[in-house]
Design a protein around this motif. Structure first.
Motif, PDB file in Angstrom:
ATOM      1  N   GLY A  55     -38.228 -28.730   6.518  1.00  0.00           N
ATOM      2  CA  GLY A  55     -37.939 -29.001   8.035  1.00  0.00           C
ATOM      3  C   GLY A  55     -37.449 -27.478   8.653  1.00  0.00           C
ATOM      4  O   GLY A  55     -37.867 -26.321   8.103  1.00  0.00           O
ATOM      5  N   MET A  56     -37.199 -27.664   9.891  1.00  0.00           N
ATOM      6  CA  MET A  56     -36.795 -26.295  10.724  1.00  0.00           C
ATOM      7  C   MET A  56     -36.136 -25.153  10.210  1.00  0.00           C
ATOM      8  O   MET A  56     -36.364 -24.105  10.084  1.00  0.00           O
ATOM      9  N   VAL A  57     -34.810 -25.626   9.513  1.00  0.00           N
ATOM     10  CA  VAL A  57     -33.953 -24.802   8.842  1.00  0.00           C
ATOM     11  C   VAL A  57     -34.588 -24.140   7.850  1.00  0.00           C
ATOM     12  O   VAL A  57     -34.626 -22.978   7.535  1.00  0.00           O
ATOM     13  N   ASN A  58     -35.455 -24.940   6.870  1.00  0.00           N
ATOM     14  CA  ASN A  58     -36.193 -24.412   5.658  1.00  0.00           C
ATOM     15  C   ASN A  58     -37.115 -23.211   6.148  1.00  0.00           C
ATOM     16  O   ASN A  58     -37.382 -22.289   5.253  1.00  0.00           O
ATOM     17  N   ILE A  59     -37.963 -23.430   7.194  1.00  0.00           N
ATOM     18  CA  ILE A  59     -38.667 -22.662   7.771  1.00  0.00           C
ATOM     19  C   ILE A  59     -38.229 -21.339   8.163  1.00  0.00           C
ATOM     20  O   ILE A  59     -38.762 -20.176   7.626  1.00  0.00           O
ATOM     21  N   VAL A  60     -36.871 -21.389   8.623  1.00  0.00           N
ATOM     22  CA  VAL A  60     -36.414 -20.102   9.073  1.00  0.00           C
ATOM     23  C   VAL A  60     -36.031 -19.401   7.896  1.00  0.00           C
ATOM     24  O   VAL A  60     -36.038 -18.058   7.974  1.00  0.00           O
ATOM     25  N   LEU A 120     -36.908 -19.701  17.579  1.00  0.00           N
ATOM     26  CA  LEU A 120     -37.216 -21.028  17.366  1.00  0.00           C
ATOM     27  C   LEU A 120     -38.655 -21.436  17.963  1.00  0.00           C
ATOM     28  O   LEU A 120     -39.254 -22.063  17.782  1.00  0.00           O
ATOM     29  N   ASP A 121     -39.091 -20.429  19.048  1.00  0.00           N
ATOM     30  CA  ASP A 121     -40.182 -20.472  19.741  1.00  0.00           C
ATOM     31  C   ASP A 121     -41.277 -20.050  18.596  1.00  0.00           C
ATOM     32  O   ASP A 121     -42.496 -20.787  18.699  1.00  0.00           O
ATOM     33  N   LEU A 122     -40.902 -18.826  17.981  1.00  0.00           N
ATOM     34  CA  LEU A 122     -41.855 -18.480  17.003  1.00  0.00           C
ATOM     35  C   LEU A 122     -42.048 -19.678  15.727  1.00  0.00           C
ATOM     36  O   LEU A 122     -43.150 -19.611  15.431  1.00  0.00           O
ATOM     37  N   VAL A 123     -41.081 -20.273  15.437  1.00  0.00           N
ATOM     38  CA  VAL A 123     -41.076 -21.187  14.388  1.00  0.00           C
ATOM     39  C   VAL A 123     -41.914 -22.456  15.057  1.00  0.00           C
ATOM     40  O   VAL A 123     -43.001 -22.949  14.211  1.00  0.00           O
ATOM     41  N   ARG A 124     -41.657 -22.720  16.134  1.00  0.00           N
ATOM     42  CA  ARG A 124     -42.732 -23.923  16.809  1.00  0.00           C
ATOM     43  C   ARG A 124     -44.128 -23.554  16.566  1.00  0.00           C
ATOM     44  O   ARG A 124     -44.937 -24.177  16.480  1.00  0.00           O
ATOM     45  N   LYS A 125     -44.434 -22.106  17.098  1.00  0.00           N
ATOM     46  CA  LYS A 125     -46.054 -21.827  17.000  1.00  0.00           C
ATOM     47  C   LYS A 125     -46.476 -21.721  15.757  1.00  0.00           C
ATOM     48  O   LYS A 125     -47.744 -22.141  15.478  1.00  0.00           O
ATOM     49  N   ARG A 126     -45.607 -21.352  14.710  1.00  0.00           N
ATOM     50  CA  ARG A 126     -46.138 -21.267  13.363  1.00  0.00           C
ATOM     51  C   ARG A 126     -46.275 -22.730  12.893  1.00  0.00           C
ATOM     52  O   ARG A 126     -47.441 -22.892  12.023  1.00  0.00           O
ATOM     53  N   VAL A 127     -45.677 -23.738  13.000  1.00  0.00           N
ATOM     54  CA  VAL A 127     -45.756 -25.062  12.756  1.00  0.00           C
ATOM     55  C   VAL A 127     -46.876 -25.578  13.579  1.00  0.00           C
ATOM     56  O   VAL A 127     -47.687 -26.634  12.759  1.00  0.00           O
ATOM     57  N   GLY A 166     -44.189 -29.329  15.060  1.00  0.00           N
ATOM     58  CA  GLY A 166     -43.244 -28.445  15.779  1.00  0.00           C
ATOM     59  C   GLY A 166     -42.378 -28.888  17.046  1.00  0.00           C
ATOM     60  O   GLY A 166     -41.730 -28.116  17.553  1.00  0.00           O
ATOM     61  N   LEU A 167     -42.487 -30.467  17.206  1.00  0.00           N
ATOM     62  CA  LEU A 167     -41.521 -30.875  18.423  1.00  0.00           C
ATOM     63  C   LEU A 167     -40.072 -30.510  18.123  1.00  0.00           C
ATOM     64  O   LEU A 167     -39.320 -30.166  19.199  1.00  0.00           O
ATOM     65  N   ALA A 168     -39.736 -30.594  16.876  1.00  0.00           N
ATOM     66  CA  ALA A 168     -38.364 -30.345  16.519  1.00  0.00           C
ATOM     67  C   ALA A 168     -37.744 -29.125  17.019  1.00  0.00           C
ATOM     68  O   ALA A 168     -36.939 -29.009  17.794  1.00  0.00           O
ATOM     69  N   PRO A 169     -38.253 -27.935  16.421  1.00  0.00           N
ATOM     70  CA  PRO A 169     -37.826 -26.699  17.107  1.00  0.00           C
ATOM     71  C   PRO A 169     -38.351 -26.553  18.420  1.00  0.00           C
ATOM     72  O   PRO A 169     -37.409 -25.620  19.209  1.00  0.00           O
ATOM     73  N   GLY A 170     -39.239 -27.272  19.018  1.00  0.00           N
ATOM     74  CA  GLY A 170     -39.659 -27.044  20.421  1.00  0.00           C
ATOM     75  C   GLY A 170     -38.301 -27.535  21.186  1.00  0.00           C
ATOM     76  O   GLY A 170     -37.896 -26.930  22.283  1.00  0.00           O
ATOM     77  N   LEU A 171     -37.910 -28.577  20.882  1.00  0.00           N
ATOM     78  CA  LEU A 171     -36.609 -29.187  21.557  1.00  0.00           C
ATOM     79  C   LEU A 171     -35.366 -28.321  21.296  1.00  0.00           C
ATOM     80  O   LEU A 171     -34.530 -28.347  22.280  1.00  0.00           O
ATOM     81  N   ALA A 172     -35.000 -27.953  20.239  1.00  0.00           N
ATOM     82  CA  ALA A 172     -34.123 -27.213  19.920  1.00  0.00           C
ATOM     83  C   ALA A 172     -34.004 -25.955  20.291  1.00  0.00           C
ATOM     84  O   ALA A 172     -32.858 -25.319  20.814  1.00  0.00           O
TER      85      ALA A 172
END
Length: 323
Positions: free
Chosen positions: A266-271, A238-245, A183-189
């Motif tokens: 990746g992040m876009v696909n999860i969203v 993006l914070d929610l995506v990070r937590k789920r990853v 989840g580092l990618a959505p974390g940084l984003a």
């Protein structure tokens, strides 16, 4: 001494800034820990009581509805200490994160001044750039602690990890080094625009609010609250995506929500997956408690930071005078 020199003196040395940031993070984290646990539980829940598929999807985990009911449910089923689950890695996270954040923010600001000249760019833009750099550096440096905080807060009475060191060893053994950075990618984003907007709004409002006769000299706290709420709302998905990853992997089915979906890509696909399954609402689960948390957290952090910095600076000046 020049005005610039006076200002930098008032801002404190690198060590004083680091110590003040760490102190602010330590106190702030303890105060808002229960709200943080509630936020994480709501973010990991992919359905609510009002969803039509609740009975089919809810098996294997509780269904939370709202901040206060979630607080009561945790206290009733896990005890008061359940509200501070993950507090040890979280305290380490907040101390290290705040120290890195404030130190990097100051260094980035000074670098902009030396490279472009003080006042070369508007103050809000300068604060945005310095804040974004500070947020990215602090997030990357402390991310494993953030992941551990999330996983401890997500586990119920059936404990996945029995201690911090055992959790580190288990993740390293089962998921490897990369497991600490899920989840580092959505974390940084998320953190780059969040911190950029936060510091830009904070530095814009603080001078004006500091002139007002507010109780307890709380101009900085009010500015921090407004800045945090503004930045948090814009970057929450993006914070929610990070937590789920962060809770993906071999232990995904063992947390208090035993039905956490498995996400691929990746992040876009999860969203896109969350939008398809849960709608736009799914990207904002836990936003209300997050805003409730953001306000006191930022207020306590900025209020404590400014006073701790003044204390450490005055202590340093007294030592110099005694020499």
């Amino acid at each position: 001494m020049s005005l610039k020199g006076e200002r930098l003196k008032d801002e404190g040395s690198r060590l004083q800034v680091t110590a003040a940031g760490a102190t602010a993070g330590l106190i702030s984290r303890f105060v808002i820990a229960p709200l943080d646990v509630v936020k994480i539980r709501l973010q990991l829940q992919h359905h609510s009581l009002s969803d039509p598929l609740t009975h089919a999807d809810a098996r294997g985990g509780p269904v939370y509805k709202g901040t206060l009911p979630t607080l009561r449910h945790i206290v009733r089923t896990e005890g008061v200490t359940g509200l501070w689950k993950g507090n040890v890695p979280a305290e380490l996270l907040y101390v290290c994160y705040s120290a890195v954040q404030f130190t990097t923010y100051r260094s980035a600001t000074l670098l902009l001044h030396s490279g472009l000249g003080e006042g070369a760019i508007p103050a809000p833009a300068e604060s945005f750039v310095a804040g974004a750099v500070a947020g990215a550096a602090a997030t990357a440096a402390t991310y494993p602690l953030d992941l551990l905080r999330t996983r401890f807060a997500a586990q119920g009475n059936d404990r996945v990890y029995t201690g911090l060191l055992r959790a580190v060893r288990q993740i390293a053994r089962e998921e490897g080094f990369r497991g600490f950075f899920r989840g580092l990618a959505p974390g940084l984003a998320q953190i780059v625009p969040f911190m950029g907007v936060f510091f830009a709004v904070y530095e814009t409002l603080r001078p004006a609010l500091s002139q007002l006769d507010l109780p307890f000299s709380s101009g900085g706290a009010v500015a921090g609250t407004i800045a945090s709420v503004t930045a948090k709302t814009g970057t929450f998905p993006l914070d929610l995506v990070r937590k789920r990853v962060q809770v993906q992997g071999p232990t995904r089915g063992r947390y208090v929500h035993k039905n956490i979906p498995e996400y691929a890509g990746g992040m876009v696909n999860i969203v896109r997956t969350i939008l398809r399954r849960e709608g736009v609402r799914g990207l904002y689960r836990g936003l209300t408690v997050s805003l409730f948390k953001a306000a006191p957290a930022s207020a306590v952090t900025m209020w404590t930071y400014e006073r701790a910095l003044k204390l450490y600076t005055s202590f340093g000046e007294r030592r110099v005078e005694d020499l």
